[in-house]
Design an enzyme around this catalytic site. Structure first.
Site: not given
Ligand code: PLP
Length: 392
Positions: A105, A177, A202
């Site tokens: 990400y 993740d 998500k």
């Molecule tokens: N990890 C992944 C795979 C993501 O797609 C995202 C956000 O799109 C995040 C972490 C970060 O999360 P947040 O937007 O809740 O801060």
């Protein structure tokens, strides 16, 4: 999938973290809004609660629930996925290095590269599907390996067990993740990972109505440090946000079943289209890592990406033309979303080793009728080819 304990996962999602309120019998947890709690005597908090940044009953239900679902013993919740990421980076000392997969990400990369590098934590990058590349990228100061599987946005699949084994030999922590897969499809701790992270914004929340993050581990030592920093740095989620994620969690399995079934149909349909030059989806019948995917995941997930002929202009045109798929960042909710990573979610990796192709479109497939999703993409391809919008 590995043994989920006595209860099946679908049952766990409905009951995880909370059975019923011991005082009222309420079948859902209450939202405890109190910022502070009365003490019985000086320095003697009642039932362990003193101040809601430090500990909150609603947050604790969420932390317990996600820990149970991931097969961990400690859950620690945060105000967003990136706040959770930030907290994990606090485990590192200046001079140590973090090795990240070459397709993560964009915000994770931005935080590690642009913020933590300033505090002396350095970032290396490797394609973690390739164990030789992993070996080359390791240094004697690598303290953490950070991976996504499937990755965002190219859906690369990494062998979690193999990477965790290598990390353990040098005493580095493996962080997975697990946002794309969710614990319904994949439980990284069972494969030897030390820590699992979620953007609960998500699939865990599942309805695009809350921003939140959760970290899970089986290590008492890691959990103690995470809790210390959770309180010390204070990026905690509100009780209402915790409650929203808990509400979403109850339907995680059933939402994932439907979304994954839709994604599989869409992936096959896209692969048959002349406008499409490549489809990235772990469920494709000819996927070169089919054995690993079947070993590691219950289902191949509901995220997919594809590349279109005609470059970034064509990708933008298709994404601009959908009517059922909403043009928006984020993922993992009941409604289907479409986006162009190079200019949206992954703009921050432009010019880096993680740069994504301009012609890439990412879909977060929701739970609508799949016939409507196929028809929407079909009309978007027609509209996108007929009248590409002007690009700046
Ligand atoms: N990890 C992944 C795979 C993501 O797609 C995202 C956000 O799109 C995040 C972490 C970060 O999360 P947040 O937007 O809740 O801060």
């Amino acid at each position: 999938m590995t043994d989920q304990g006595k209860r099946r996962f679908e049952t766990l999602t409905v009951h995880a973290g909370f059975e019923s309120d011991p005082t009222t019998g309420a079948v859902v947890p209450g939202i405890e809004l109190a910022a502070t709690f009365e003490q019985d005597a000086v320095g003697q908090p009642r039932n362990g609660y003193e101040y809601s940044r430090t500990g909150n009953p609603t947050r604790e239900v969420l932390e317990r629930a996600v820990a149970e679902l991931e097969g961990g013993t400690h859950g620690v919740a945060f105000a967003s996925g990136l706040a959770a990421t930030q907290n994990l980076l606090y485990l590192l000392e200046p001079g140590q290095r973090i090795l990240v997969g070459d397709d993560v990400y964009g915000g994770t990369w931005r935080l590690a590269q642009k913020v933590w590098a300033r505090y002396g934590v350095h970032v290396d990058v490797a394609d973690l599907r390739d164990l030789d590349a992993l070996a080359v990228a390791l240094t004697d100061t690598t303290a953490m390996i950070w991976l996504e599987s499937p990755t965002n946005p190219l859906l690369k699949v990494v062998d979690i067990r193999a990477v965790a084994r290598v990390a353990a030999t040098i005493g580095a922590l493996t962080v997975v993740d697990n946002t794309f897969a969710t614990p319904y499809l994949q439980r990284p701790l069972d494969f030897g990972a030390d820590v699992v992270l979620h953007s609960a914004t998500k699939y865990l929340g599942g309805h695009s109505d809350v921003v939140s993050g959760v970290v899970v581990t089986r290590s008492d030592e890691v959990a103690e440090k995470l809790r210390f920093h959770q309180n010390a740095a204070g990026a905690v989620p509100s009780p209402f946000d915790c409650w929203l994620v808990l509400r979403g969690l109850r339907t995680l399995a059933i939402r994932m079943d439907r979304a994954c079934a839709n994604a599989a149909i869409l992936a096959d349909w896209l692969a048959s289209r002349s406008e499409v030059s490549a489809v990235h989806y772990p469920g494709l019948a000819d996927h070169p890592q089919r054995d690993l995917i079947q070993r590691q995941m219950l289902l191949p997930g509901a995220m997919l990406s594809f590349q279109v002929r005609g470059g970034g202009t064509a990708a933008n045109a298709v994404a601009n033309a959908t009517r059922v798929f909403t043009l928006a960042e984020s993922l993992g909710a009941v409604e289907s979303l479409i986006e162009v990573p190079a200019v949206m979610t992954h703009a921050s990796v432009a010019g880096s080793p993680l740069e994504v192709p301009a012609d890439l479109i990412r879909l977060s497939v929701g739970i609508e009728a799949v016939e409507d999703l196929v028809a929407d993409l079909e009309q978007a391809f027609a509209a996108g080819t007929a009248a590409p919008p002007a690009t700046s």
